[in-house]
Enzyme design. Structure first.
Site, mmCIF file in Angstrom:
data_model
loop_
_atom_site.group_PDB
_atom_site.id
_atom_site.type_symbol
_atom_site.label_atom_id
_atom_site.label_comp_id
_atom_site.label_asym_id
_atom_site.label_seq_id
_atom_site.Cartn_x
_atom_site.Cartn_y
_atom_site.Cartn_z
ATOM 1 N N LYS A 451 44.061 30.154 56.322
ATOM 2 C CA LYS A 451 45.046 29.107 56.606
ATOM 3 C C LYS A 451 46.457 29.612 56.864
ATOM 4 C CE LYS A 451 43.882 25.598 57.046
ATOM 5 N NZ LYS A 451 43.168 25.071 58.267
ATOM 6 N N LYS A 670 45.407 19.535 60.553
ATOM 7 C CA LYS A 670 44.662 18.586 59.717
ATOM 8 C C LYS A 670 45.566 17.785 58.782
ATOM 9 C CE LYS A 670 40.726 21.528 60.191
ATOM 10 N NZ LYS A 670 41.462 22.513 61.024
HETATM 11 P P1 A3P Z 1 46.139 23.728 60.099
HETATM 12 O O1 A3P Z 1 44.797 23.616 60.669
HETATM 13 O O2 A3P Z 1 46.269 23.243 58.708
HETATM 14 O O3 A3P Z 1 47.227 23.205 60.953
HETATM 15 P P2 A3P Z 1 43.612 30.080 59.773
HETATM 16 O O4 A3P Z 1 43.075 30.232 61.126
HETATM 17 O O5 A3P Z 1 44.163 31.379 59.246
HETATM 18 O O6 A3P Z 1 42.692 29.451 58.801
HETATM 19 O O7 A3P Z 1 44.861 29.143 59.874
HETATM 20 C C1 A3P Z 1 44.777 27.864 60.418
HETATM 21 C C2 A3P Z 1 46.180 27.494 60.660
HETATM 22 O O8 A3P Z 1 46.694 28.260 61.710
HETATM 23 C C3 A3P Z 1 46.367 26.101 61.127
HETATM 24 O O9 A3P Z 1 46.454 25.282 60.003
HETATM 25 C C4 A3P Z 1 47.639 26.157 61.908
HETATM 26 O O10 A3P Z 1 48.734 25.643 61.194
HETATM 27 C C5 A3P Z 1 47.870 27.631 62.126
HETATM 28 N N1 A3P Z 1 48.119 28.007 63.513
HETATM 29 C C6 A3P Z 1 49.040 28.870 63.916
HETATM 30 N N2 A3P Z 1 49.030 28.993 65.249
HETATM 31 C C7 A3P Z 1 48.078 28.174 65.720
HETATM 32 C C8 A3P Z 1 47.603 27.885 67.006
HETATM 33 N N3 A3P Z 1 48.130 28.435 68.094
HETATM 34 N N4 A3P Z 1 46.612 26.992 67.136
HETATM 35 C C9 A3P Z 1 46.085 26.420 66.036
HETATM 36 N N5 A3P Z 1 46.495 26.669 64.772
HETATM 37 C C10 A3P Z 1 47.486 27.539 64.616
#
Ligand code: A3P
Length: 717
Positions: A451, A670
């Site tokens: 995350k 989310k």
């Molecule tokens: P959310 O889904 O809560 O917004 P990970 O891939 O490490 O699990 O992290 C998911 C998070 O990556 C997402 O959290 C989002 O905030 C972040 N993120 C950063 N850049 C992003 C992108 N280009 N597209 C989608 N999510 C991104």
């Protein structure tokens, strides 16, 4: 003298009750050995010699004509015998111990005897007196002297025995006798002999006779299969072909009635045992039901004190010790550095210390150390004497399966192996399949945590022409989770299968992302062992934000505990809370202890190999992050991500720009970024010390502090 006393004191400090298990495993490649054992030669009358020969047919030496008569034999004495009642004893030397014992027996039984030094070439005593034999019985103190006698004299002696109906007794020295001797101090001590059936009866006549002799004592020893023709298993990529080769050795064992129920095998040159060759493990199980093996190679040959055991695919691999008898050392006098050097390693030196310091010692050496100057037997007997003189160690021997039980009971933490890069150690590389290459390992690990944006970064990296990500996993999707999860025990062959076969292009640069690596207790040490030169990227975002995003992610995936409890409940749960809640809390909060986890990675990787990416910048300005990463990876081909990424206002994220202006984005966010105020206050406090530590750590690493961390530190003041 002083050092001996010191040694004695040192040894006495070892707890007396310590039970030391001492198993010598001896690999006899071509089965030719001598043993100190009564060996009655059962000679059949060879047809060519026994039947219908006239005196003229008899072989006559140019120097000593033999007046043997065939058929009727020599002149009969009054008691009907054709020989004088004298025993001829061939001794090793006038002072040899066994020779003197034989003489003592003959004297006490009032036999007439004559001793002679065993002839090598040409000095055979006169055996006949006219037509009468001079000896009623021939005794060899060392039957090998008979076996190795020149053909001329042996034939002379053979004919004498046949013509006069004289028997021969030989003492077949060394192996069984040494075994018996060792058994006096080590109950049930048994040599474990390896066999490669292809070499059976493939030597000189003497060696072939030795093969037979040894097999006539098959029940005296334990036996283990080596490879059929001493081939190295790592050269076999096809498991069935390897199994077929093993079958040949198995059939040989069955034909020769060699017992093979020990469940133990040894691979030539340690090949395929470590680094592990799955084909060997599987073929061993299939053909021989092997459950134990041993090697000197895990984790490395040197230093010896770090050698360990491990278990792979149900086969327990025990650490084997080195005894200093190199294959080329055949004679005592030729020992490198002189015999005194060997004596030094035994008498309080390396070999003694090996047994002293390892509760379980397994040694293996080669035939040449037994058949020639009996260097092996000399060494182990002397070692035992030294141990008995200077220590109170209780020595014990166990069959391989029981020994393995004992080892892993005593060292349960050795169960899991630590896979290393086979290309980092020449010895390992030499016994690793040519079909496998270290170029198939990733050079970059994206370690998470969850995350913080690692999936987006994984997508962006994959857009680079020089970077290739892993194939997806059926179980864990785009993540392999090798270093942190249960798949680790499957071994490096399994891991490599997730990466394409390398092309000849030098720009192949594989990477993988598994968010569970960052906060795993074991991932850093494992990754560093296999990928010591890898680059590591971690994405760190505000841990408060991260914890909340993780909680929402769990709810979105219908985690029952996350659905049941509010975020505030989760983060504030006490030690008395329901276990499920406590587990959820740990999973939610622990990855945010950034300093703790990063420190662990820094224990195993140089800080230059680690890049900390600001999760916030990755979200708002990914192109700048990608520029930095390309520099960090040293990629020649710099891609301008401003041109390949586009912001998607609907999703609220930067996405991959596709041909035709469309975008490929990850799933939408989310929910809200931050939790309720109360939880925020709680978590700010909760992570405060960790964040201060993180800032110090990043400062030491020479890395720029992420924006969110600067802000957090300002608020603390
Ligand atoms: P959310 O889904 O809560 O917004 P990970 O891939 O490490 O699990 O992290 C998911 C998070 O990556 C997402 O959290 C989002 O905030 C972040 N993120 C950063 N850049 C992003 C992108 N280009 N597209 C989608 N999510 C991104």
């Amino acid at each position: 003298m002083l050092s001996v006393l010191r040694l004695r004191r040192l040894v006495r400090q070892v707890p007396l009750q310590t039970s030391f298990i001492f198993l010598f495993l001896l690999c006899i490649l071509s089965v030719f050995l001598s043993s100190y054992f009564l060996f009655a030669i059962k000679r059949k009358l060879e047809p060519s010699l026994a039947a219908g020969r006239s005196a003229d047919d008899l072989y006559v030496t140019p120097s000593r004509p033999l007046p043997f008569l065939s058929g009727v034999g020599g002149t009969l004495s009054s008691d009907g015998s054709r020989t004088d009642p004298v025993v001829l004893v061939f001794v090793e030397s006038p002072y040899s111990q066994l020779g003197q014992e034989i003489v003592a027996i003959l004297e006490s039984a009032r036999f007439r005897y004559r001793t002679e030094i065993s002839p090598g070439k040409g000095d055979m005593p006169t055996l006949t007196d006219g037509q009468r034999g001079r000896f009623v019985l021939i005794i060899y103190e060392n039957i090998l002297k008979y076996v190795n006698m020149d053909a001329w004299n042996r034939e002379l002696l053979d004919r004498y025995c046949i013509e006069f109906g004289v028997g021969m007794i030989g003492f077949f020295k060394a192996l069984v006798e040494t075994q018996n001797e060792l058994r006096r101090s080590i109950p049930d001590f048994t040599f474990n002999l390896g066999f490669s059936g292809k070499f059976f009866h493939a030597g000189t006549d003497e060696e072939d006779r030795g093969d037979d002799l040894l097999l006539s004592y098959v029940e005296e020893f334990w036996w283990f299969p080596h490879m059929w023709s001493h081939m190295q298993p790592h050269r076999f990529h096809n498991q069935s072909v390897l199994a077929e080769q093993m079958m040949l050795n198995r059939r040989f064992a069955e034909d020769q009635s060699i017992p093979t129920h020990q469940g133990y095998a040894v691979a030539p040159h340690h090949s395929g045992v470590y680094p592990v060759h799955i084909q060997l493990y599987e073929a061993w199980k299939r053909v021989w039901d092997i459950r134990v093996t041993s090697t000197e190679e895990y984790p490395h040959l040197k230093p010896a004190r770090f050698r360990r055991g491990f278990i792979h695919r149900g086969i327990r691999v025990l650490p084997r010790q080195t005894c200093g008898l190199f294959t080329h050392t055949i004679f005592h006098k030729d020992y490198p550095g002189g015999p005194q050097e060997l004596e030094r390693i035994i008498d309080g030196g390396e070999l003694f210390l090996t047994v002293l310091l390892n509760p379980i010692s397994i040694f293996m050496t080669h035939l040449s150390n037994y058949g020639n100057d009996r260097l092996g037997l000399f060494t182990f007997k002397r070692l035992l004497n030294f141990l008995l003189t200077w220590t109170h160690l209780k020595l014990q021997t166990l069959p391989p399966l029981q020994l393995a039980d004992k080892y892993f009971q005593r060292f349960p933490s050795d169960t899991e192996p630590l896979w290393q890069d086979p290309c980092e150690d020449k010895r390992h590389k030499d016994i690793w399949s040519k079909e496998k290459t270290c170029d198939r390992f990733p050079k970059l690990l994206l370690i998470g945590p969850q995350k913080t944006g690692a999936t987006a970064l994984y997508l962006f990296l994959g857009m680079h022409p020089d970077l290739s990500s892993n194939y997806p996993s059926k179980e864990t999707f785009e993540e392999i989770q090798f270093f942190s999860g249960h798949s680790y025990h499957r071994g490096i062959d399994w891991y490599m299968e997730y990466f394409p076969l390398p092309s000849n292009s030098s720009s192949d640069y594989y990477f993988e992302k598994s968010a569970s690596y960052f906060d795993s207790d074991v991932a850093a040490v494992r990754a560093a062992a296999l990928l010591p030169r890898a680059r590591i990227i971690t994405v760190l975002s505000d841990p408060v934000e991260r914890a909340f995003a993780w909680y929402q992610h769990q709810r979105a995936h219908a985690d029952p505990a996350a659905l049941k409890y509010s975020f505030h409940d989760v983060i504030t749960a006490s030690h008395n809370a329901p276990v499920k809640l406590q587990v959820l809390q740990k999973r939610c909060l622990a990855p945010g202890w950034y300093a703790t986890h990063l420190s662990r990675w820094l224990e195993h990787y140089h800080h230059d190999q680690i890049l900390v990416v600001d999760g916030q910048t990755l979200k708002t300005d990914p192109a700048s992050v990608m520029e930095k990463i390309q520099t960090f990876l040293g990629l020649e081909n710099q891609v301008d991500y401003h041109k390949t990424l586009a912001f998607d206002p609907k999703k609220g994220f930067w996405c991959q720009l596709l041909d035709g202006g469309k975008t490929k984005c990850l799933g939408k966010s989310k929910g809200p970024r931050y939790p309720d105020k109360q939880s925020q206050v709680f978590l700010r406090k909760y992570y405060r010390d960790g964040n201060i530590q993180l800032s110090k750590l990043l400062y030491k690493m020479g890395q720029v502090l992420p924006g969110w961390l600067r802000e957090d530190l300002l608020n603390i003041r």
